[in-house]
Motif scaffolding. Sequence first.
Motif, PDB file in Angstrom:
ATOM      1  N   TYR A 170       3.356   1.796 -30.456  1.00  0.00           N
ATOM      2  CA  TYR A 170       4.120   2.813 -31.178  1.00  0.00           C
ATOM      3  C   TYR A 170       3.393   4.149 -31.141  1.00  0.00           C
ATOM      4  O   TYR A 170       2.212   4.234 -31.444  1.00  0.00           O
ATOM      5  CB  TYR A 170       4.350   2.374 -32.627  1.00  0.00           C
ATOM      6  N   ASN A 171       4.090   5.185 -30.749  1.00  0.00           N
ATOM      7  CA  ASN A 171       3.532   6.527 -30.722  1.00  0.00           C
ATOM      8  C   ASN A 171       4.508   7.457 -31.435  1.00  0.00           C
ATOM      9  O   ASN A 171       5.572   7.772 -30.897  1.00  0.00           O
ATOM     10  CB  ASN A 171       3.311   6.985 -29.278  1.00  0.00           C
ATOM     11  N   PRO A 172       4.155   7.922 -32.623  1.00  0.00           N
ATOM     12  CA  PRO A 172       5.082   8.763 -33.382  1.00  0.00           C
ATOM     13  C   PRO A 172       5.367  10.110 -32.721  1.00  0.00           C
ATOM     14  O   PRO A 172       6.326  10.774 -33.064  1.00  0.00           O
ATOM     15  CB  PRO A 172       4.369   8.955 -34.725  1.00  0.00           C
ATOM     16  N   PHE A 173       4.563  10.506 -31.747  1.00  0.00           N
ATOM     17  CA  PHE A 173       4.763  11.786 -31.078  1.00  0.00           C
ATOM     18  C   PHE A 173       5.520  11.657 -29.763  1.00  0.00           C
ATOM     19  O   PHE A 173       5.754  12.642 -29.081  1.00  0.00           O
ATOM     20  CB  PHE A 173       3.410  12.460 -30.826  1.00  0.00           C
ATOM     21  N   ARG A 174       5.917  10.442 -29.401  1.00  0.00           N
ATOM     22  CA  ARG A 174       6.551  10.213 -28.102  1.00  0.00           C
ATOM     23  C   ARG A 174       7.816  11.043 -27.915  1.00  0.00           C
ATOM     24  O   ARG A 174       8.016  11.666 -26.877  1.00  0.00           O
ATOM     25  CB  ARG A 174       6.886   8.730 -27.930  1.00  0.00           C
ATOM     26  N   TYR A 175       8.685  11.063 -28.915  1.00  0.00           N
ATOM     27  CA  TYR A 175       9.953  11.774 -28.788  1.00  0.00           C
ATOM     28  C   TYR A 175       9.730  13.276 -28.658  1.00  0.00           C
ATOM     29  O   TYR A 175      10.385  13.938 -27.853  1.00  0.00           O
ATOM     30  CB  TYR A 175      10.872  11.461 -29.957  1.00  0.00           C
ATOM     31  N   ALA A 176       8.802  13.804 -29.419  1.00  0.00           N
ATOM     32  CA  ALA A 176       8.495  15.235 -29.308  1.00  0.00           C
ATOM     33  C   ALA A 176       7.933  15.544 -27.923  1.00  0.00           C
ATOM     34  O   ALA A 176       8.295  16.557 -27.312  1.00  0.00           O
ATOM     35  CB  ALA A 176       7.507  15.641 -30.395  1.00  0.00           C
ATOM     36  N   GLN A 177       7.077  14.675 -27.403  1.00  0.00           N
ATOM     37  CA  GLN A 177       6.505  14.891 -26.068  1.00  0.00           C
ATOM     38  C   GLN A 177       7.583  14.845 -24.997  1.00  0.00           C
ATOM     39  O   GLN A 177       7.576  15.657 -24.064  1.00  0.00           O
ATOM     40  CB  GLN A 177       5.426  13.847 -25.779  1.00  0.00           C
ATOM     41  N   GLU A 178       8.535  13.913 -25.125  1.00  0.00           N
ATOM     42  CA  GLU A 178       9.621  13.824 -24.149  1.00  0.00           C
ATOM     43  C   GLU A 178      10.448  15.103 -24.122  1.00  0.00           C
ATOM     44  O   GLU A 178      10.793  15.609 -23.055  1.00  0.00           O
ATOM     45  CB  GLU A 178      10.513  12.621 -24.454  1.00  0.00           C
ATOM     46  N   GLU A 179      10.753  15.644 -25.292  1.00  0.00           N
ATOM     47  CA  GLU A 179      11.522  16.887 -25.360  1.00  0.00           C
ATOM     48  C   GLU A 179      10.705  18.057 -24.817  1.00  0.00           C
ATOM     49  O   GLU A 179      11.228  18.926 -24.119  1.00  0.00           O
ATOM     50  CB  GLU A 179      11.994  17.171 -26.786  1.00  0.00           C
ATOM     51  N   PHE A 180       9.429  18.084 -25.127  1.00  0.00           N
ATOM     52  CA  PHE A 180       8.560  19.141 -24.614  1.00  0.00           C
ATOM     53  C   PHE A 180       8.515  19.098 -23.082  1.00  0.00           C
ATOM     54  O   PHE A 180       8.574  20.123 -22.420  1.00  0.00           O
ATOM     55  CB  PHE A 180       7.156  18.981 -25.198  1.00  0.00           C
ATOM     56  N   ASN A 181       8.422  17.887 -22.532  1.00  0.00           N
ATOM     57  CA  ASN A 181       8.382  17.733 -21.073  1.00  0.00           C
ATOM     58  C   ASN A 181       9.685  18.189 -20.412  1.00  0.00           C
ATOM     59  O   ASN A 181       9.686  18.558 -19.239  1.00  0.00           O
ATOM     60  CB  ASN A 181       8.081  16.290 -20.687  1.00  0.00           C
ATOM     61  N   LYS A 182      10.784  18.165 -21.150  1.00  0.00           N
ATOM     62  CA  LYS A 182      12.078  18.641 -20.635  1.00  0.00           C
ATOM     63  C   LYS A 182      12.258  20.140 -20.862  1.00  0.00           C
ATOM     64  O   LYS A 182      13.334  20.671 -20.645  1.00  0.00           O
ATOM     65  CB  LYS A 182      13.226  17.910 -21.334  1.00  0.00           C
ATOM     66  N   ASN A 183      11.189  20.779 -21.346  1.00  0.00           N
ATOM     67  CA  ASN A 183      11.209  22.212 -21.681  1.00  0.00           C
ATOM     68  C   ASN A 183      12.140  22.523 -22.849  1.00  0.00           C
ATOM     69  O   ASN A 183      12.621  23.635 -22.990  1.00  0.00           O
ATOM     70  CB  ASN A 183      11.568  23.082 -20.473  1.00  0.00           C
ATOM     71  N   ASN A 184      12.406  21.542 -23.696  1.00  0.00           N
ATOM     72  CA  ASN A 184      13.174  21.747 -24.932  1.00  0.00           C
ATOM     73  C   ASN A 184      12.171  21.994 -26.068  1.00  0.00           C
ATOM     74  O   ASN A 184      12.009  21.172 -26.967  1.00  0.00           O
ATOM     75  CB  ASN A 184      14.035  20.535 -25.247  1.00  0.00           C
ATOM     76  N   ILE A 185      11.495  23.112 -25.999  1.00  0.00           N
ATOM     77  CA  ILE A 185      10.423  23.417 -26.942  1.00  0.00           C
ATOM     78  C   ILE A 185      10.928  23.399 -28.385  1.00  0.00           C
ATOM     79  O   ILE A 185      10.312  22.816 -29.261  1.00  0.00           O
ATOM     80  CB  ILE A 185       9.752  24.773 -26.619  1.00  0.00           C
ATOM     81  N   ASP A 186      12.073  24.056 -28.623  1.00  0.00           N
ATOM     82  CA  ASP A 186      12.608  24.121 -29.990  1.00  0.00           C
ATOM     83  C   ASP A 186      12.897  22.722 -30.526  1.00  0.00           C
ATOM     84  O   ASP A 186      12.589  22.422 -31.677  1.00  0.00           O
ATOM     85  CB  ASP A 186      13.882  24.960 -30.044  1.00  0.00           C
ATOM     86  N   LYS A 187      13.480  21.882 -29.705  1.00  0.00           N
ATOM     87  CA  LYS A 187      13.791  20.522 -30.161  1.00  0.00           C
ATOM     88  C   LYS A 187      12.533  19.711 -30.384  1.00  0.00           C
ATOM     89  O   LYS A 187      12.453  18.914 -31.306  1.00  0.00           O
ATOM     90  CB  LYS A 187      14.705  19.838 -29.140  1.00  0.00           C
ATOM     91  N   SER A 188      11.511  19.904 -29.546  1.00  0.00           N
ATOM     92  CA  SER A 188      10.275  19.144 -29.723  1.00  0.00           C
ATOM     93  C   SER A 188       9.568  19.515 -31.021  1.00  0.00           C
ATOM     94  O   SER A 188       8.911  18.672 -31.624  1.00  0.00           O
ATOM     95  CB  SER A 188       9.339  19.351 -28.528  1.00  0.00           C
ATOM     96  N   ILE A 189       9.732  20.737 -31.467  1.00  0.00           N
ATOM     97  CA  ILE A 189       9.100  21.176 -32.722  1.00  0.00           C
ATOM     98  C   ILE A 189       9.859  20.628 -33.916  1.00  0.00           C
ATOM     99  O   ILE A 189       9.280  20.292 -34.937  1.00  0.00           O
ATOM    100  CB  ILE A 189       9.033  22.709 -32.774  1.00  0.00           C
ATOM    101  N   ASN A 190      11.185  20.475 -33.809  1.00  0.00           N
ATOM    102  CA  ASN A 190      12.015  20.038 -34.935  1.00  0.00           C
ATOM    103  C   ASN A 190      12.045  18.542 -35.121  1.00  0.00           C
ATOM    104  O   ASN A 190      12.636  18.066 -36.069  1.00  0.00           O
ATOM    105  CB  ASN A 190      13.438  20.569 -34.774  1.00  0.00           C
ATOM    106  N   ILE A 191      11.480  17.780 -34.235  1.00  0.00           N
ATOM    107  CA  ILE A 191      11.544  16.307 -34.357  1.00  0.00           C
ATOM    108  C   ILE A 191      10.617  15.842 -35.429  1.00  0.00           C
ATOM    109  O   ILE A 191       9.631  16.220 -35.751  1.00  0.00           O
ATOM    110  CB  ILE A 191      11.241  15.636 -33.011  1.00  0.00           C
TER     111      ILE A 191
END
Length: 87
Positions: free
Chosen positions: A66-87
């Motif tokens: 389990y990695n609580p930051f996985r979803y934020a990292q996935e969004e960051f990797n897609k260049n969805n910076i705003d979404k990665s910050i809001n997760i």
Amino acid sequence: MKNELVIGKMNSGKTERIQEKVKKMIESNQSMIILDSKDEYSDLFVGTDYDVKKINIREPRESLGYNPFRYAQEEFNKNNIDKSINI
């Protein structure tokens, strides 16, 4: 058993008391979440139909991963910076 807090001095039987309650819950096929930092309860589930998930912070290689930051990292990797910050 609902939520329960057990407080007592060392070697006063706290773990044994809760283990007996957990055994009864296993017998009645109840769902449960156990925070077991000393790995004192896992043996109770051997040979049962329970699907035990372990999150081991001390030994991550023994954990289910389990990695609580996985979803934020996935969004960051897609260049969805705003979404990665809001997760």
